[in-house]
Motif scaffolding. Sequence first.
Motif, mmCIF file in Angstrom:
data_model
loop_
_atom_site.group_PDB
_atom_site.id
_atom_site.type_symbol
_atom_site.label_atom_id
_atom_site.label_comp_id
_atom_site.label_asym_id
_atom_site.label_seq_id
_atom_site.Cartn_x
_atom_site.Cartn_y
_atom_site.Cartn_z
ATOM 1 N N ALA A 69 0.835 -1.209 0.000
ATOM 2 C CA ALA A 69 0.000 0.000 0.000
ATOM 3 C C ALA A 69 0.868 1.256 0.000
ATOM 4 O O ALA A 69 0.579 2.219 -0.730
ATOM 5 C CB ALA A 69 -0.940 -0.006 1.206
ATOM 6 N N GLY A 70 1.940 1.248 0.776
ATOM 7 C CA GLY A 70 2.847 2.396 0.796
ATOM 8 C C GLY A 70 3.533 2.609 -0.538
ATOM 9 O O GLY A 70 3.690 3.742 -0.998
ATOM 10 N N SER A 71 3.932 1.514 -1.166
ATOM 11 C CA SER A 71 4.592 1.607 -2.468
ATOM 12 C C SER A 71 3.658 2.125 -3.551
ATOM 13 O O SER A 71 4.092 2.738 -4.518
ATOM 14 C CB SER A 71 5.137 0.238 -2.886
ATOM 15 N N LEU A 72 2.375 1.857 -3.410
ATOM 16 C CA LEU A 72 1.397 2.256 -4.421
ATOM 17 C C LEU A 72 0.722 3.590 -4.132
ATOM 18 O O LEU A 72 -0.023 4.102 -4.964
ATOM 19 C CB LEU A 72 0.314 1.174 -4.540
ATOM 20 N N TYR A 73 0.985 4.174 -2.970
ATOM 21 C CA TYR A 73 0.243 5.350 -2.518
ATOM 22 C C TYR A 73 0.251 6.496 -3.527
ATOM 23 O O TYR A 73 -0.784 7.099 -3.807
ATOM 24 C CB TYR A 73 0.788 5.830 -1.169
ATOM 25 N N TYR A 74 1.404 6.815 -4.083
ATOM 26 C CA TYR A 74 1.500 7.950 -5.004
ATOM 27 C C TYR A 74 1.440 7.530 -6.467
ATOM 28 O O TYR A 74 1.892 8.258 -7.343
ATOM 29 C CB TYR A 74 2.794 8.739 -4.746
ATOM 30 N N THR A 75 0.887 6.384 -6.764
ATOM 31 C CA THR A 75 0.745 5.935 -8.152
ATOM 32 C C THR A 75 -0.686 6.166 -8.619
ATOM 33 O O THR A 75 -1.545 6.593 -7.840
ATOM 34 C CB THR A 75 1.071 4.434 -8.286
ATOM 35 N N GLU A 76 -0.932 5.823 -9.873
ATOM 36 C CA GLU A 76 -2.298 5.923 -10.392
ATOM 37 C C GLU A 76 -3.160 4.763 -9.921
ATOM 38 O O GLU A 76 -4.349 4.707 -10.232
ATOM 39 C CB GLU A 76 -2.285 6.003 -11.926
ATOM 40 N N SER A 116 -4.774 -4.673 -9.971
ATOM 41 C CA SER A 116 -4.525 -4.177 -11.322
ATOM 42 C C SER A 116 -3.127 -4.635 -11.748
ATOM 43 O O SER A 116 -2.324 -5.056 -10.903
ATOM 44 C CB SER A 116 -4.600 -2.647 -11.336
ATOM 45 N N PRO A 117 -2.807 -4.528 -13.034
ATOM 46 C CA PRO A 117 -1.458 -4.903 -13.472
ATOM 47 C C PRO A 117 -0.348 -4.129 -12.744
ATOM 48 O O PRO A 117 0.682 -4.708 -12.397
ATOM 49 C CB PRO A 117 -1.469 -4.587 -14.976
ATOM 50 N N VAL A 118 -0.550 -2.838 -12.504
ATOM 51 C CA VAL A 118 0.453 -2.042 -11.775
ATOM 52 C C VAL A 118 0.606 -2.563 -10.352
ATOM 53 O O VAL A 118 1.715 -2.730 -9.842
ATOM 54 C CB VAL A 118 0.062 -0.543 -11.769
ATOM 55 N N GLN A 119 -0.511 -2.834 -9.689
ATOM 56 C CA GLN A 119 -0.469 -3.337 -8.318
ATOM 57 C C GLN A 119 0.197 -4.710 -8.259
ATOM 58 O O GLN A 119 1.017 -4.980 -7.381
ATOM 59 C CB GLN A 119 -1.883 -3.418 -7.752
ATOM 60 N N LYS A 120 -0.149 -5.578 -9.200
ATOM 61 C CA LYS A 120 0.417 -6.927 -9.220
ATOM 62 C C LYS A 120 1.921 -6.869 -9.506
ATOM 63 O O LYS A 120 2.702 -7.587 -8.885
ATOM 64 C CB LYS A 120 -0.311 -7.784 -10.249
ATOM 65 N N GLY A 121 2.329 -6.009 -10.419
ATOM 66 C CA GLY A 121 3.756 -5.850 -10.705
ATOM 67 C C GLY A 121 4.528 -5.357 -9.492
ATOM 68 O O GLY A 121 5.646 -5.813 -9.228
#
Length: 135
Positions: free
Chosen positions: A34-41, A89-94
């Motif tokens: 969650a922290g790694s994805l926080y500032y992504t789309e 999503s693909p970004v989250q899974k990656g």
Amino acid sequence: MGAKLKTALGAEGMKEFSAYVKTLDARTLVDSLAGSLYYTEAPLSHAQADRLTALVAANTSTPPAVGLFGGRKTVNWPAVMTQADGLLSPVQKGTLEALNAKTRLDQEVSDVSGRLLKGGAPAAGAPGGQARPGG
């Protein structure tokens, strides 16, 4: 402490606490994701975090304790990644795959460091290890 905790929480609270403790490692991983994805789309939603925590916990095995300590927990990553197809999503899974790779690398480094500190050599094929002649 166990008796005091059981008294304070009651039977139902103790069940919830035990369930929470069993998912601590999974929660730590999902918090990191969650922290790694926080500032992504594609930030992780609360519902996704809850489902992924349950999914990782369900695919984690703990070997029997040896002495005072439990064995290293292992996650069945192929099963997690397959089951996460409709969830992430693909970004989250990656990003989850990258975190898994980093965790594996960190563990390998820790294992090699531990062996070196104990005076042992790294295993053949391990980072820093060398294959022995003839074997």
